[in-house]
Design a protein around this motif. Structure first.
Motif, PDB file in Angstrom:
ATOM      1  N   ALA A   1      10.927  13.465 -13.641  1.00  0.00           N
ATOM      2  CA  ALA A   1      11.822  12.375 -13.251  1.00  0.00           C
ATOM      3  C   ALA A   1      12.651  12.776 -12.040  1.00  0.00           C
ATOM      4  N   THR A   2      12.822  11.835 -11.121  1.00  0.00           N
ATOM      5  CA  THR A   2      13.536  12.148  -9.891  1.00  0.00           C
ATOM      6  C   THR A   2      13.990  10.859  -9.207  1.00  0.00           C
ATOM      7  N   THR A   3      14.977  10.964  -8.346  1.00  0.00           N
ATOM      8  CA  THR A   3      15.313   9.836  -7.484  1.00  0.00           C
ATOM      9  C   THR A   3      14.321   9.801  -6.333  1.00  0.00           C
ATOM     10  N   LEU A   4      14.149   8.622  -5.738  1.00  0.00           N
ATOM     11  CA  LEU A   4      13.197   8.437  -4.646  1.00  0.00           C
ATOM     12  C   LEU A   4      13.918   7.884  -3.424  1.00  0.00           C
TER      13      LEU A   4
ATOM     14  N   ASP B   1       0.808  -1.214   0.000  1.00  0.00           N
ATOM     15  CA  ASP B   1       0.000   0.000   0.000  1.00  0.00           C
ATOM     16  C   ASP B   1       0.840   1.263   0.000  1.00  0.00           C
ATOM     17  N   ILE B   2       2.158   1.139  -0.306  1.00  0.00           N
ATOM     18  CA  ILE B   2       3.014   2.326  -0.251  1.00  0.00           C
ATOM     19  C   ILE B   2       3.192   3.013  -1.596  1.00  0.00           C
ATOM     20  N   ALA B   3       2.722   2.386  -2.683  1.00  0.00           N
ATOM     21  CA  ALA B   3       2.965   2.925  -4.017  1.00  0.00           C
ATOM     22  C   ALA B   3       2.408   4.335  -4.186  1.00  0.00           C
ATOM     23  N   GLY B   4       1.299   4.602  -3.544  1.00  0.00           N
ATOM     24  CA  GLY B   4       0.656   5.892  -3.729  1.00  0.00           C
ATOM     25  C   GLY B   4       1.402   7.072  -3.146  1.00  0.00           C
ATOM     26  N   ARG B   5       2.421   6.816  -2.315  1.00  0.00           N
ATOM     27  CA  ARG B   5       3.135   7.925  -1.681  1.00  0.00           C
ATOM     28  C   ARG B   5       3.911   8.772  -2.681  1.00  0.00           C
ATOM     29  N   TRP B   6       4.206   8.208  -3.862  1.00  0.00           N
ATOM     30  CA  TRP B   6       4.992   8.940  -4.849  1.00  0.00           C
ATOM     31  C   TRP B   6       4.142   9.680  -5.878  1.00  0.00           C
ATOM     32  N   LEU B   7       2.842   9.548  -5.790  1.00  0.00           N
ATOM     33  CA  LEU B   7       1.950  10.170  -6.762  1.00  0.00           C
ATOM     34  C   LEU B   7       1.228  11.368  -6.138  1.00  0.00           C
ATOM     35  N   PRO B   8       0.959  12.397  -6.933  1.00  0.00           N
ATOM     36  CA  PRO B   8       1.382  12.582  -8.322  1.00  0.00           C
ATOM     37  C   PRO B   8       2.862  12.944  -8.424  1.00  0.00           C
ATOM     38  N   MET B   9       3.422  12.720  -9.610  1.00  0.00           N
ATOM     39  CA  MET B   9       4.829  13.029  -9.865  1.00  0.00           C
ATOM     40  C   MET B   9       4.927  13.919 -11.097  1.00  0.00           C
TER      41      MET B   9
ATOM     42  N   VAL C   1      17.974   1.325  -4.347  1.00  0.00           N
ATOM     43  CA  VAL C   1      17.978   2.747  -4.686  1.00  0.00           C
ATOM     44  C   VAL C   1      17.011   2.903  -5.855  1.00  0.00           C
ATOM     45  N   LEU C   2      16.266   3.995  -5.874  1.00  0.00           N
ATOM     46  CA  LEU C   2      15.132   4.132  -6.779  1.00  0.00           C
ATOM     47  C   LEU C   2      15.213   5.408  -7.607  1.00  0.00           C
ATOM     48  N   VAL C   3      14.706   5.304  -8.827  1.00  0.00           N
ATOM     49  CA  VAL C   3      14.509   6.466  -9.683  1.00  0.00           C
ATOM     50  C   VAL C   3      13.167   6.277 -10.370  1.00  0.00           C
ATOM     51  N   ALA C   4      12.511   7.373 -10.719  1.00  0.00           N
ATOM     52  CA  ALA C   4      11.172   7.267 -11.308  1.00  0.00           C
ATOM     53  C   ALA C   4      10.910   8.420 -12.260  1.00  0.00           C
ATOM     54  N   ALA C   5       9.938   8.209 -13.142  1.00  0.00           N
ATOM     55  CA  ALA C   5       9.536   9.247 -14.087  1.00  0.00           C
ATOM     56  C   ALA C   5       8.071   9.061 -14.442  1.00  0.00           C
TER      57      ALA C   5
ATOM     58  N   GLU D   1      21.732  10.039 -15.259  1.00  0.00           N
ATOM     59  CA  GLU D   1      20.833   8.903 -15.470  1.00  0.00           C
ATOM     60  C   GLU D   1      19.377   9.318 -15.287  1.00  0.00           C
ATOM     61  N   VAL D   2      19.125  10.216 -14.348  1.00  0.00           N
ATOM     62  CA  VAL D   2      17.767  10.748 -14.180  1.00  0.00           C
ATOM     63  C   VAL D   2      17.353  11.491 -15.444  1.00  0.00           C
TER      64      VAL D   2
END
Length: 214
Positions: A154-157, A143-151, A169-173, A196-197
């Motif tokens: 691109a950024t590291t997390l 249930d933690i996926a929603g903590r990064w939305l909205p985005m 280590v995480l990156v997302a876009a 890389e980001v």
């Protein structure tokens, strides 16, 4: 197969000196990629994929590189994403050859492109955040996926204290909207660099553009 991430002097001959040192321990270089130029201090970050013959200890790779003046090993691990580096252009070629599947192709190829272990597309456009697509070895988000939305970009997390994710280590876009996000993880490191980001941001934008032409 092993992946070495090195900081080397950004001047002619430096990479050749490293290649010679690796050759002296019988390492077979499969691919080299310049990840980042650091012009502020005259260095570069390079990824080198090598193979070792039977009987040669992996530690000798690190010792060989550390024996080269001004060279620093910042990451060393087994490389499980195939026999060579999948470059950005290869992913773009696949996306342009199948525009309708461009998003799916990016998700599938992004671990190889960024030397990561897994990737997942999170979709929060509905009433709950779901994993719309994932590669093998992707951990459970719970249930933690929603903590990064909205985005927005691109950024590291920061990895959450959650089983399977805490060690990555995480990156997302964002893809298509700020509620559809591609998350990519490396177990244990190294940290994703700014270059890389930026590459991920470019590929994500390109995938959306290519998908719109289908």
């Amino acid at each position: 197969m092993f992946l070495l991430r090195l900081i080397i002097p950004d001047r002619p001959g430096s990479l050749g000196t490293v290649a010679t040192a690796l050759g002296e321990v019988n390492a077979d270089i499969h691919a080299i990629e310049i990840v980042e130029h650091r012009r502020e201090n005259g260095t570069a970050v390079d990824d080198i994929v090598v193979d070792l013959p039977p009987g040669v200890l992996p530690d000798r790779l690190v010792s060989a590189c550390n024996g080269v003046p001004d060279v620093e090993v910042i990451w060393f691990s087994r490389y499980g994403a195939g026999g060579g580096l999948h470059m950005d252009l290869e992913a773009v070629e696949q996306m342009t050859s199948a525009p309708a599947d461009a998003i799916d192709i990016l998700v599938e190829q992004s671990p190889a492109v960024l030397h990561a272990d897994w990737a997942a597309l999170l979709d929060g456009t509905g009433s709950e955040v779901k994993v719309a697509l994932e590669t093998s070895a992707t951990p459970e988000f719970g249930d933690i996926a929603g903590r990064w939305l909205p985005m927005e970009k691109a950024t590291t997390l920061e990895a959450p204290d959650h089983k399977g994710l805490a060690e990555s280590v995480l990156v997302a876009a964002p893809l298509e909207s700020d509620h559809r996000v591609l998350v990519i993880g490396r177990r244990g490191g190294p940290e994703f660099l700014g270059s890389e980001v930026a590459r991920l941001s470019y590929l994500a934008s390109l995938a959306v553009t290519i998908r719109a032409t289908a």
